[in-house]
Design a protein around this motif. Sequence first.
Motif, mmCIF file in Angstrom:
data_model
loop_
_atom_site.group_PDB
_atom_site.id
_atom_site.type_symbol
_atom_site.label_atom_id
_atom_site.label_comp_id
_atom_site.label_asym_id
_atom_site.label_seq_id
_atom_site.Cartn_x
_atom_site.Cartn_y
_atom_site.Cartn_z
ATOM 1 N N PHE A 4 -38.544 -35.507 -31.692
ATOM 2 C CA PHE A 4 -39.768 -35.198 -32.412
ATOM 3 C C PHE A 4 -39.656 -35.603 -33.867
ATOM 4 N N SER A 5 -38.495 -35.383 -34.472
ATOM 5 C CA SER A 5 -38.344 -35.710 -35.891
ATOM 6 C C SER A 5 -38.550 -37.199 -36.165
ATOM 7 N N LEU A 6 -38.285 -38.057 -35.182
ATOM 8 C CA LEU A 6 -38.493 -39.496 -35.362
ATOM 9 C C LEU A 6 -39.958 -39.912 -35.235
ATOM 10 N N ILE A 7 -40.748 -39.184 -34.440
ATOM 11 C CA ILE A 7 -42.148 -39.585 -34.277
ATOM 12 C C ILE A 7 -43.099 -38.799 -35.168
ATOM 13 N N TYR A 110 -34.971 -33.913 -27.684
ATOM 14 C CA TYR A 110 -34.798 -35.306 -27.291
ATOM 15 C C TYR A 110 -35.558 -35.469 -25.982
ATOM 16 N N PHE A 111 -36.448 -36.469 -25.922
ATOM 17 C CA PHE A 111 -37.226 -36.651 -24.698
ATOM 18 C C PHE A 111 -37.403 -38.125 -24.367
ATOM 19 N N GLY A 116 -41.837 -38.019 -20.439
ATOM 20 C CA GLY A 116 -42.021 -36.745 -21.109
ATOM 21 C C GLY A 116 -40.905 -35.753 -20.820
ATOM 22 N N THR A 117 -39.884 -36.180 -20.109
ATOM 23 C CA THR A 117 -38.784 -35.296 -19.738
ATOM 24 C C THR A 117 -37.891 -35.007 -20.946
ATOM 25 N N ILE A 118 -37.660 -33.733 -21.214
ATOM 26 C CA ILE A 118 -36.755 -33.348 -22.295
ATOM 27 C C ILE A 118 -35.331 -33.443 -21.765
#
Length: 180
Positions: A4-7, A110-111, A116-118
């Motif tokens: 998430f932090s990257l997007i 991380y996904f 969409g799989t975490i």
Amino acid sequence: MRTFSLINGLAVFLKNGEEAGCVCDIYISEQGRVTGIAMKAKGLFPKKYRLPIESVIAIGPDGILIDSKEHLQRGHEEDGEYTLLHHQPLLGRKTLSMEGECLGELEDVYFLEKLGTIVGYELTDGFFADIIEGKRVISTPVPPLIGKDAIIVSTDYMRGGLPYDEMSKLPEQGLGENRY
């Protein structure tokens, strides 16, 4: 694979090149799957929209590509759905093992963007502990149990022989890959 932090903050573009807005959150189901991306539309009074993960064509290092505005849904959350920052936020929640041991606070996920799989949860024990010991990334064999005050994860002590199934290496996937 993405975090998430990257997007967070990435621009969202239509395939005709028009910028639709930017990423502000992700939606996570009770089953531990990323189901959508929250996007703030461009404009003076930006509205929040939900973009189902299936409608994303590609996620690159500089933006997200979608087919059309038809996929955008006015910002609403489904029943049993959480976000990292806004609706029933998960970021910063204590994460416990099934044995009752505190593993840290949730800092990132991380996904796999195609499914969409975490595949991993990044946990922190605080600023100084992160500097000394580093952050911990764990994977779980089953979806987490998300409660009001904590996230309970089932850890697999046998797989890989690492405590809490800490991931020594995350699954690799190219940054520029897309669905088509």
